[in-house]
Design an enzyme around this catalytic site. Structure first.
Site, mmCIF file in Angstrom:
data_model
loop_
_atom_site.group_PDB
_atom_site.id
_atom_site.type_symbol
_atom_site.label_atom_id
_atom_site.label_comp_id
_atom_site.label_asym_id
_atom_site.label_seq_id
_atom_site.Cartn_x
_atom_site.Cartn_y
_atom_site.Cartn_z
ATOM 1 N N HIS A 1 -19.951 0.089 10.397
ATOM 2 C CA HIS A 1 -19.859 0.125 9.523
ATOM 3 C C HIS A 1 -21.507 0.992 8.799
ATOM 4 O O HIS A 1 -22.706 1.194 8.993
ATOM 5 C CB HIS A 1 -20.411 -1.148 9.203
ATOM 6 N N ARG B 1 -18.793 -6.348 6.292
ATOM 7 C CA ARG B 1 -18.910 -5.004 6.185
ATOM 8 C C ARG B 1 -18.810 -3.817 6.751
ATOM 9 O O ARG B 1 -18.159 -2.027 6.977
ATOM 10 C CB ARG B 1 -20.279 -4.266 6.557
ATOM 11 N N GLU C 1 -21.954 -8.540 14.809
ATOM 12 C CA GLU C 1 -22.994 -8.472 15.276
ATOM 13 C C GLU C 1 -23.426 -8.984 15.816
ATOM 14 O O GLU C 1 -22.835 -10.332 15.718
ATOM 15 C CB GLU C 1 -23.643 -7.792 13.532
ATOM 16 N N HIS D 1 -20.446 -2.770 14.969
ATOM 17 C CA HIS D 1 -21.918 -2.963 14.067
ATOM 18 C C HIS D 1 -22.939 -2.470 15.397
ATOM 19 O O HIS D 1 -22.534 -2.283 16.429
ATOM 20 C CB HIS D 1 -22.203 -4.852 14.235
#
Length: 228
Positions: A9, A60, A87, A179
């Site tokens: 991202h 994100r 993440e 991520h």
């Protein structure tokens, strides 16, 4: 040959503020949005096409995917969102300023939490401001209280094997927006990187990583699109 592109991202608000983020849902900054658009323009200019997209349940990563696809005029592509691509969960460090954390616990301890392969940060306190146990997107999911990179890999790879790899084996071209640590898990697996080396691998925001794969999904090449 199947084509796979990975993209971390664009810069998030907490990247900018130097805070531990993990599973907490923060948006991209204007810079991060532009990184995503630039990635989309680059993929369009290089003639990349996709059949299917995968992303996490975090804004994100989702927004980065959509901004990139918009630049490619491909917002209509099918996509799958799943928490397995989230993440790494930073536990009790979530929301803390990284420098303040180093000042409090010492550089060595924070380095262990951030960069060791199998030592997770301290667990998150239940009921705290960043507790996601009641978040509707995680209904029915046992939200972790903290994760090491090893833990992250342990949830990413079964999802890769069950959902993403079959698409690639069927000849589909796949784009994954995720991520730093969930992508580390995939890079470690695809490029056969040892445990003690993967923690040092930095994945920059908004830079498409291209994998060229053989029919068994073995990596024949890996490169940043901007470098070719």
């Amino acid at each position: 040959m199947p084509t796979l592109v990975l993209i971390r991202h664009g810069q998030s608000q907490w990247n900018l503020e130097n805070r531990f983020t993990g599973w907490w849902d923060v948006d991209v900054t204007e810079k991060g949005a532009e990184e995503a658009r630039a990635a989309g323009r680059l993929m369009r200019e290089r003639g990349l096409e996709f059949d299917r997209c995968f992303t996490s349940l975090q804004t994100r990563a989702i927004k980065t995917l959509h901004l990139a696809l918009e630049e490619m005029d491909r917002l209509w592509l099918p996509e799958e969102k799943d928490w397995h691509l989230n993440e790494r969960h930073y536990g009790g460090l979530t929301g803390l300023d990284k420098q303040d954390t180093r000042d409090r616990y010492g550089d060595e301890q924070v380095h262990i939490w951030r960069r060791s392969f199998d030592v997770p940060p301290p667990p998150m306190e239940p009921g705290g401001p960043y507790d996601l146990s009641s978040d509707p997107r995680y209904a029915g999911i046992d939200v972790p209280q903290s994760e090491s990179l090893k833990d992250t890999i342990a949830r990413v790879l079964p999802y890769w094997e069950s959902r993403i790899a079959p698409c690639l084996k069927a000849g589909e071209r796949v784009l994954i927006s995720a991520h730093g640590n969930s992508l580390r898990a995939l890079v470690k697996h695809l490029s056969n990187i040892p445990d003690d080396e993967i923690t040092g691998l930095e994945i920059p925001t908004g830079q498409p990583i291209v994998y060229e794969l053989d029919d068994t999904l073995g990596a024949t090449d890996r490169y940043y699109l901007a470098d070719r």
